[in-house]
Design a protein around this motif. Structure first.
Motif, short mmCIF file in Angstrom:
data_model
loop_
_atom_site.label_atom_id
_atom_site.label_comp_id
_atom_site.label_asym_id
_atom_site.label_seq_id
_atom_site.Cartn_x
_atom_site.Cartn_y
_atom_site.Cartn_z
N LEU A 148 0.81 -1.22 0.00
CA LEU A 148 0.00 0.00 0.00
C LEU A 148 0.84 1.27 0.00
O LEU A 148 1.74 1.42 0.82
N GLU A 149 0.56 2.14 -0.95
CA GLU A 149 1.28 3.43 -0.99
C GLU A 149 0.28 4.56 -0.89
O GLU A 149 -0.49 4.81 -1.81
N LEU A 150 0.27 5.24 0.25
CA LEU A 150 -0.67 6.34 0.48
C LEU A 150 0.04 7.68 0.39
O LEU A 150 1.25 7.76 0.60
N PRO A 151 -0.72 8.73 0.07
CA PRO A 151 -0.11 10.06 0.08
C PRO A 151 0.50 10.32 1.45
O PRO A 151 -0.07 9.94 2.46
N PRO A 152 1.63 10.99 1.49
CA PRO A 152 2.29 11.24 2.77
C PRO A 152 1.39 12.06 3.68
O PRO A 152 0.67 12.95 3.22
N GLY A 153 1.39 11.74 4.96
CA GLY A 153 0.61 12.51 5.92
C GLY A 153 -0.87 12.24 5.86
O GLY A 153 -1.67 12.97 6.43
N TYR A 154 -1.28 11.19 5.15
CA TYR A 154 -2.71 10.92 5.02
C TYR A 154 -3.24 10.20 6.25
O TYR A 154 -4.26 10.59 6.81
N VAL A 155 -2.54 9.14 6.67
CA VAL A 155 -3.01 8.40 7.84
C VAL A 155 -2.02 8.52 8.99
O VAL A 155 -0.84 8.77 8.80
N LYS A 156 -2.58 8.32 10.17
CA LYS A 156 -1.79 8.37 11.39
C LYS A 156 -1.38 6.96 11.80
O LYS A 156 -0.30 6.73 12.28
N LYS A 157 -2.29 6.04 11.58
CA LYS A 157 -2.08 4.67 12.03
C LYS A 157 -2.92 3.72 11.19
O LYS A 157 -4.02 4.06 10.76
N VAL A 158 -2.38 2.53 10.94
CA VAL A 158 -3.12 1.50 10.22
C VAL A 158 -3.01 0.21 11.02
O VAL A 158 -1.96 -0.08 11.57
N GLU A 159 -4.12 -0.55 11.10
CA GLU A 159 -4.02 -1.81 11.82
C GLU A 159 -4.91 -2.86 11.18
O GLU A 159 -5.88 -2.54 10.49
N ILE A 160 -4.52 -4.10 11.39
CA ILE A 160 -5.33 -5.22 10.93
C ILE A 160 -6.12 -5.70 12.14
O ILE A 160 -5.57 -5.85 13.22
N ALA A 161 -7.42 -5.90 11.94
CA ALA A 161 -8.25 -6.23 13.10
C ALA A 161 -9.29 -7.27 12.75
O ALA A 161 -9.63 -7.46 11.58
N GLY A 162 -9.79 -7.93 13.77
CA GLY A 162 -10.87 -8.89 13.61
C GLY A 162 -10.50 -9.97 12.61
O GLY A 162 -9.36 -10.42 12.57
N PRO A 163 -11.44 -10.37 11.77
CA PRO A 163 -11.19 -11.45 10.82
C PRO A 163 -10.25 -11.05 9.68
O PRO A 163 -9.83 -11.90 8.92
N GLY A 164 -9.96 -9.74 9.55
CA GLY A 164 -9.08 -9.32 8.46
C GLY A 164 -9.43 -7.94 7.94
O GLY A 164 -9.06 -7.58 6.82
N PHE A 165 -10.15 -7.17 8.74
CA PHE A 165 -10.41 -5.78 8.37
C PHE A 165 -9.12 -4.98 8.47
O PHE A 165 -8.27 -5.28 9.30
N ILE A 166 -8.99 -3.99 7.63
CA ILE A 166 -7.88 -3.05 7.77
C ILE A 166 -8.47 -1.71 8.22
O ILE A 166 -9.34 -1.16 7.55
N ASN A 167 -8.03 -1.25 9.37
CA ASN A 167 -8.55 0.00 9.94
C ASN A 167 -7.55 1.13 9.74
O ASN A 167 -6.36 0.96 10.01
N PHE A 168 -8.06 2.25 9.31
CA PHE A 168 -7.21 3.42 9.09
C PHE A 168 -7.58 4.52 10.07
O PHE A 168 -8.76 4.84 10.23
N PHE A 169 -6.58 5.07 10.70
CA PHE A 169 -6.77 6.26 11.55
C PHE A 169 -6.21 7.44 10.79
O PHE A 169 -4.99 7.49 10.54
N LEU A 170 -7.06 8.35 10.39
CA LEU A 170 -6.62 9.46 9.54
C LEU A 170 -5.88 10.52 10.35
O LEU A 170 -6.18 10.74 11.53
N ALA A 171 -4.94 11.16 9.70
CA ALA A 171 -4.24 12.29 10.33
C ALA A 171 -5.24 13.40 10.60
O ALA A 171 -6.18 13.59 9.84
N GLU A 172 -5.03 14.14 11.70
CA GLU A 172 -5.98 15.19 12.09
C GLU A 172 -6.23 16.18 10.95
O GLU A 172 -7.38 16.57 10.70
#
Length: 547
Positions: free
Chosen positions: A66-90
């Motif tokens: 995955l290549e995201l624009p710089p400064g787009y997300v604060k944190k990414v995690e894999i959760a549950g059965p395989g969801f990918i959760n994104f925490f966006l930058a403020e």
RNA sequence: GCGCCAGUAGCUCAGCUGGAUAGAGCGUCGGCCUCCGGAGCCGAAGGUCGUGGGUUCGAAUCCCGCCUGGCGCACCA
């Protein structure tokens, strides 16, 4: 641009790198639980069976690619059965605030409808008596639907159809004539199935007062004829006045008699016959609706030579098409739902496209007061009129209550709750949230619209309630679109209650004025106020600055 | 009998183009008023998602059967 588009694009690219081609449909949406981030995708779950690997492993590989624009997300995690959760930058989250302030009263609008001409026909009450609460629900719903179509870029006409040519009007006229006779002391009986309401007694008195006693001595034919006009005009005027006070304005009032005058009925009949869709049986003329999805054929012209109601309705809807509408939406009471297939079938027979006609069915309303159901029945003359209801609860509360349930579930209207000035009353609760946001600006002695995000550091809006608020605000345009697509204004009331809840909690927990975060929080308060106002505007409900 | 709609917490209802621990309000119980409006906020208890099957990695959500309720089954409108 669609929300999270950079995320969607980047995920699709990553999926291609893993060998998924074409990339299957996947979702990027706000999770229900804020602990799951600001955006989540099920892409790995979708891809896993296609790639023959475990969802969480696929998620891991997606993240590596995955290549995201710089400064787009604060944190990414894999959760549950395989969801990918994104925490966006403020800063990314706060982008929505700029958008809302720039768009103002237009935030949430879209051009999804591309100017498509849509006719919304609603209420269409027979001019035989006052509007009751069922009409009120239809009025609120039809008006809100029309508004939703406007917000999604359609060209909307609000239309009211008057059945001024049928047997019901005859009954009304003869009922009024009987009341006139009774007023002058004659023993006259209401016709079979006549209208028994007190309003006709009053109308008879008014007519006698205006026309003089000689009115009652007219020959019956002439008297009934005059009564017909008097009753029609007076009932229509009263309905219009009720609707006006209820905040509903129609662009077109279309009379059934016009269909006869313009010979549209004969033409519809002739065309149906010319195309071989009609046949004669038992002295009547039938339309072969079974050939178009109905479960039995229907009579168009009775053996006594008069038309059934179906024929004018066919002519009417065809006229709507010829007037240039791409869609005709009818809001009908549940007692008419059996009528839908035959109208649909008839319009098919005339060659109109299937998507042209849509009937939105509204279930009945039960009115509760002091824990007991208030009974109403047009037949016995005992009814709860729309006017009585909104005079008691206020127009805002009445409209809101009619709209807060899906049309196809029955509605219990709790009059006491609608009147209450407490948080228990959802319309009050939502309006209060708007008033509170306004109150901040009042105390600060600033105009909300004068507050700008320019030069303000919005990244200080980092409290959980603030992140939640911004995500909620960002969801509004999608809610409007979906609400229009599904003909479901109750999605808006539900959304507003959720937004109001977060706003109240935020307001209670954090101060805006005289804090280091004041500038940023004023921007947030203005955005919240704006979105509450926009949502209420769609529903035709006021957004007060103070309660 | 056939068709449409509904059946989710004690009550009123969301959630339904399948997704993480099924949500909200009322009601019940318990907290919070020097502070932009306490007309408010926070928390707790409370659920075999009518029922039985099926599809699926995953079902309140999709499919089928059944039960219950509303409405409709006119040469009425």
């Amino acid at each position: 641009m669609k929300r999270h588009q950079p995320l969607i694009d980047a995920l699709a690219r990553a999926a291609r790198q893993l060998g998924a081609s074409p990339v299957p449909e996947f979702k990027v949406e706000a999770p229900r639980d804020p602990a799951h981030g600001d955006a989540a995708t099920n892409l790995a779950l979708i891809l896993a069976p296609l790639l023959g690997r475990k969802p969480r492993d696929v998620a891991q590989q997606l993240l590596q690619a995955l290549e995201l624009p710089p400064g787009y997300v604060k944190k990414v995690e894999i959760a549950g059965p395989g969801f990918i959760n994104f925490f966006l930058a403020e800063a990314q989250l706060a982008g929505v605030l700029d958008e809302i302030l720039a768009a103002g009263g237009h935030y949430g609008r879209s051009d999804a409808g591309r100017g498509l001409k849509v006719d919304v026909e609603f209420v269409s009450a027979n001019p035989t008596g006052p509007l009751h609460v069922g009409h009120g629900r239809g009025a609120a719903l039809g008006d809100a639907l029309a508004s939703l179509f406007e917000w999604t870029g359609h060209a909307v006409t609000r239309e009211f159809y008057v059945n001024d040519a049928g047997v019901q009007i005859d009954k009304l006229a003869r009922s009024l004539w009987a009341r006139v006779q009774q007023q002058v002391g004659r023993a006259a009986e209401l016709p079979e199935g006549g209208y028994q309401g007190q309003y006709l007694v009053e109308l008879a008195q008014a007519a006698l007062a205006r026309e003089g006693r000689a009115f009652a001595d007219l020959p019956p034919d002439e008297g009934v004829r005059r009564c017909r006009t008097i009753a029609l005009l007076s009932q229509r005027a009263e309905q219009d006045e009720d609707l006006r006070e209820f905040g509903v304005k129609f662009d077109v009032v279309f009379a059934e008699s016009e269909l006869y005058r313009e010979r549209l009925i004969e033409r519809a009949l002739a065309d149906l016959a010319a195309q071989g869709h009609t046949f004669e049986q038992d002295g009547a003329l039938w339309l072969r609706t079974t050939a178009f999805g109905d479960d039995k054929d229907r009579v168009l012209r009775k053996s006594d030579g008069t038309y059934t109601y179906l024929l004018p309705d066919i002519a009417y809807h065809r006229a709507k098409h010829e007037r240039g509408f791409a869609r005709a939406i009818d809001v009908w009471g549940a007692d008419h739902h059996g009528y839908v297939p035959r109208v649909r079938a008839a319009l098919r027979a005339l060659g109109l496209p299937d998507e042209f006609f849509h009937a939105e069915i509204v279930q009945l309303v039960r009115v509760m007061r002091a824990g007991e159901e208030v009974r109403f029945s047009k037949r016995t003359g005992e009814i709860v009129t729309l006017r009585e209801l909104f005079q008691e609860t206020g127009v805002d509360a009445a409209r809101y209550f009619f709209l807060m349930r899906r049309g196809d579930s029955q509605l219990v209207f709790d009059v006491d709750l609608a009147k209450s000035q407490t948080e228990a009353n959802p319309v009050f609760y939502v309006q209060m949230a708007h008033a509170r946001m306004s109150g901040i600006f009042r105390v600060a002695a600033r105009e909300p619209d004068g507050v700008s995000a320019a030069g303000v550091d919005l990244s200080v809006l980092a409290a959980p309630e603030e992140v939640e608020l911004m995500n909620e605000l960002a969801a509004f345009p999608g809610i409007v679109t979906r609400s229009a697509e599904t003909y479901e204004p109750h999605r808006i009331t539900g959304y507003l209650e959720g937004l109001a809840r977060i706003a109240h909690a935020w307001y209670h927990k954090y101060r805006v004025l005289a804090e280091p975060e004041e500038a940023a929080r004023l921007v947030l308060a203005r955005a919240v106020r704006q979105v509450l106002a926009n949502g209420l505007a769609i529903l035709g409900i006021r957004a007060p600055d103070r309660m």
